[in-house]
Design a protein around this motif. Structure first.
Motif, PDB file in Angstrom:
ATOM      1  N   ALA A  25       0.836  -1.205   0.000  1.00  0.00           N
ATOM      2  CA  ALA A  25       0.000   0.000   0.000  1.00  0.00           C
ATOM      3  C   ALA A  25       0.873   1.257   0.000  1.00  0.00           C
ATOM      4  N   GLU A  26       1.932   1.244   0.803  1.00  0.00           N
ATOM      5  CA  GLU A  26       2.843   2.403   0.844  1.00  0.00           C
ATOM      6  C   GLU A  26       3.567   2.570  -0.487  1.00  0.00           C
ATOM      7  N   THR A  27       4.011   1.456  -1.066  1.00  0.00           N
ATOM      8  CA  THR A  27       4.684   1.508  -2.366  1.00  0.00           C
ATOM      9  C   THR A  27       3.737   2.054  -3.428  1.00  0.00           C
ATOM     10  N   ALA A  28       2.508   1.565  -3.444  1.00  0.00           N
ATOM     11  CA  ALA A  28       1.524   2.027  -4.417  1.00  0.00           C
ATOM     12  C   ALA A  28       1.216   3.516  -4.214  1.00  0.00           C
ATOM     13  N   ARG A  29       1.170   3.945  -2.960  1.00  0.00           N
ATOM     14  CA  ARG A  29       0.917   5.373  -2.682  1.00  0.00           C
ATOM     15  C   ARG A  29       2.018   6.231  -3.295  1.00  0.00           C
ATOM     16  N   GLU A  30       3.276   5.811  -3.121  1.00  0.00           N
ATOM     17  CA  GLU A  30       4.397   6.569  -3.687  1.00  0.00           C
ATOM     18  C   GLU A  30       4.394   6.506  -5.210  1.00  0.00           C
ATOM     19  N   LEU A  31       4.211   5.307  -5.774  1.00  0.00           N
ATOM     20  CA  LEU A  31       4.190   5.162  -7.226  1.00  0.00           C
ATOM     21  C   LEU A  31       3.002   5.885  -7.849  1.00  0.00           C
ATOM     22  N   GLY A  32       1.904   5.995  -7.096  1.00  0.00           N
ATOM     23  CA  GLY A  32       0.709   6.663  -7.579  1.00  0.00           C
ATOM     24  C   GLY A  32       0.911   8.137  -7.869  1.00  0.00           C
ATOM     25  N   LYS A  33       2.016   8.691  -7.411  1.00  0.00           N
ATOM     26  CA  LYS A  33       2.349  10.087  -7.735  1.00  0.00           C
ATOM     27  C   LYS A  33       2.778  10.221  -9.188  1.00  0.00           C
ATOM     28  N   VAL A 133      15.514   5.693   0.246  1.00  0.00           N
ATOM     29  CA  VAL A 133      14.511   6.411   1.026  1.00  0.00           C
ATOM     30  C   VAL A 133      13.858   7.435   0.102  1.00  0.00           C
ATOM     31  N   VAL A 134      12.553   7.584   0.223  1.00  0.00           N
ATOM     32  CA  VAL A 134      11.824   8.548  -0.593  1.00  0.00           C
ATOM     33  C   VAL A 134      12.314   9.949  -0.217  1.00  0.00           C
ATOM     34  N   GLY A 135      12.592  10.748  -1.220  1.00  0.00           N
ATOM     35  CA  GLY A 135      13.215  12.049  -1.021  1.00  0.00           C
ATOM     36  C   GLY A 135      12.457  13.032  -0.158  1.00  0.00           C
ATOM     37  N   ASP A 136      11.139  12.902  -0.066  1.00  0.00           N
ATOM     38  CA  ASP A 136      10.391  13.848   0.758  1.00  0.00           C
ATOM     39  C   ASP A 136      10.088  13.312   2.156  1.00  0.00           C
ATOM     40  N   ASN A 137      10.705  12.197   2.533  1.00  0.00           N
ATOM     41  CA  ASN A 137      10.493  11.612   3.855  1.00  0.00           C
ATOM     42  C   ASN A 137      11.559  12.149   4.813  1.00  0.00           C
ATOM     43  N   ILE A 139      11.625  12.825   7.959  1.00  0.00           N
ATOM     44  CA  ILE A 139      11.796  12.157   9.254  1.00  0.00           C
ATOM     45  C   ILE A 139      12.711  10.942   9.095  1.00  0.00           C
ATOM     46  N   ALA A 140      12.464  10.140   8.074  1.00  0.00           N
ATOM     47  CA  ALA A 140      13.305   8.958   7.850  1.00  0.00           C
ATOM     48  C   ALA A 140      14.726   9.368   7.486  1.00  0.00           C
ATOM     49  N   ILE A 141      14.863  10.347   6.615  1.00  0.00           N
ATOM     50  CA  ILE A 141      16.197  10.801   6.217  1.00  0.00           C
ATOM     51  C   ILE A 141      16.987  11.256   7.436  1.00  0.00           C
ATOM     52  N   ALA A 142      16.357  12.028   8.311  1.00  0.00           N
ATOM     53  CA  ALA A 142      17.038  12.503   9.525  1.00  0.00           C
ATOM     54  C   ALA A 142      17.449  11.334  10.415  1.00  0.00           C
ATOM     55  N   MET A 143      16.582  10.326  10.541  1.00  0.00           N
ATOM     56  CA  MET A 143      16.923   9.165  11.368  1.00  0.00           C
ATOM     57  C   MET A 143      18.133   8.438  10.794  1.00  0.00           C
ATOM     58  N   TYR A 144      18.136   8.220   9.485  1.00  0.00           N
ATOM     59  CA  TYR A 144      19.271   7.531   8.868  1.00  0.00           C
ATOM     60  C   TYR A 144      20.557   8.336   9.065  1.00  0.00           C
ATOM     61  N   GLN A 145      20.494   9.631   8.883  1.00  0.00           N
ATOM     62  CA  GLN A 145      21.680  10.464   9.066  1.00  0.00           C
ATOM     63  C   GLN A 145      22.171  10.428  10.506  1.00  0.00           C
ATOM     64  N   ARG A 146      21.257  10.462  11.476  1.00  0.00           N
ATOM     65  CA  ARG A 146      21.654  10.361  12.894  1.00  0.00           C
ATOM     66  C   ARG A 146      22.375   9.049  13.175  1.00  0.00           C
ATOM     67  N   ASN A 147      22.055   8.033  12.380  1.00  0.00           N
ATOM     68  CA  ASN A 147      22.643   6.716  12.578  1.00  0.00           C
ATOM     69  C   ASN A 147      23.841   6.449  11.666  1.00  0.00           C
ATOM     70  N   GLY A 148      24.384   7.498  11.071  1.00  0.00           N
ATOM     71  CA  GLY A 148      25.620   7.392  10.316  1.00  0.00           C
ATOM     72  C   GLY A 148      25.493   7.078   8.834  1.00  0.00           C
ATOM     73  N   TYR A 149      24.278   7.065   8.311  1.00  0.00           N
ATOM     74  CA  TYR A 149      24.098   6.801   6.885  1.00  0.00           C
ATOM     75  C   TYR A 149      24.353   8.085   6.106  1.00  0.00           C
ATOM     76  N   GLU A 150      24.987   7.927   4.941  1.00  0.00           N
ATOM     77  CA  GLU A 150      25.310   9.060   4.083  1.00  0.00           C
ATOM     78  C   GLU A 150      24.729   8.828   2.702  1.00  0.00           C
ATOM     79  N   VAL A 151      24.466   9.903   1.992  1.00  0.00           N
ATOM     80  CA  VAL A 151      23.980   9.804   0.624  1.00  0.00           C
ATOM     81  C   VAL A 151      25.095   9.243  -0.245  1.00  0.00           C
TER      82      VAL A 151
END
Length: 162
Positions: A25-33, A133-137, A139-151
């Motif tokens: 459902a989440e995937t379809a919501r994003e693809l539905g854009k 990660v979806v570019g407009d998320n 909250i998720a992007i911030a969490m990943y960055q806090r945990n050491g993930y980089e683009v």
């Protein structure tokens, strides 16, 4: 806030069904854009069929729920082979999906599930955990960055329809 800890365990068949329904459902919501909703739903179902041909028992994939210290299921994750590499030729794993259930959000459980996923793949000899990660998320992007993930790459898009 104290750091949360979680334990991962394999999903039950009913937990897998609920997680799959939510993920699709989440995937379809994003693809539905970008496409008609029915086509988006079909693409989401095709993705599940492609990457999880044996469902919960697909070799090399971990479909897990995360339990806190009280035994409450606080979320789930899907961890598996890096889809960008040929099977068995990479030292990286892929985080296909991570979900913290609504009552447990904003309490550090996302980071706890991520840490447990990292431990799981490290035990298997993997040296990195990658994800999209979806570019407009934000909250998720911030969490990943806090945990050491980089683009490591960036995909940009602009609608040019008239």
């Amino acid at each position: 806030m104290d750091a949360q800890k979680v334990t991962l365990r394999k999903m039950t068949p009913s937990e897998y069904d609920v997680a799959t329904e939510h993920r699709e459902a989440e995937t379809a919501r994003e693809l539905g854009k970008f496409m008609p909703q029915e086509l988006a739903r079909e693409r989401a179902r095709q993705g599940t069929a492609q990457f999880l041909p044996d469902g919960l028992d697909t070799a090399g994939h971990h479909l897990v729920v995360a339990e806190n210290g009280s035994g409450e299921v606080v979320g789930n994750a899907w961890i598996g082979p890096d889809p960008r590499q040929a099977a068995g030729t990479t030292s990286s794993a892929w985080l296909y999906d991570i979900n913290v259930f609504a009552p447990f959000r904003r309490h550090g459980y996302g980071s706890a599930i991520l840490a447990a996923a990292e431990e799981l793949v490290a035990r298997e000899g993997k040296t990195s955990l990658n994800l999209n990660v979806v570019g407009d998320n934000a909250i998720a992007i911030a969490m990943y960055q806090r945990n050491g993930y980089e683009v490591s790459s960036m995909y940009l898009s602009k609608s040019v329809q008239r």
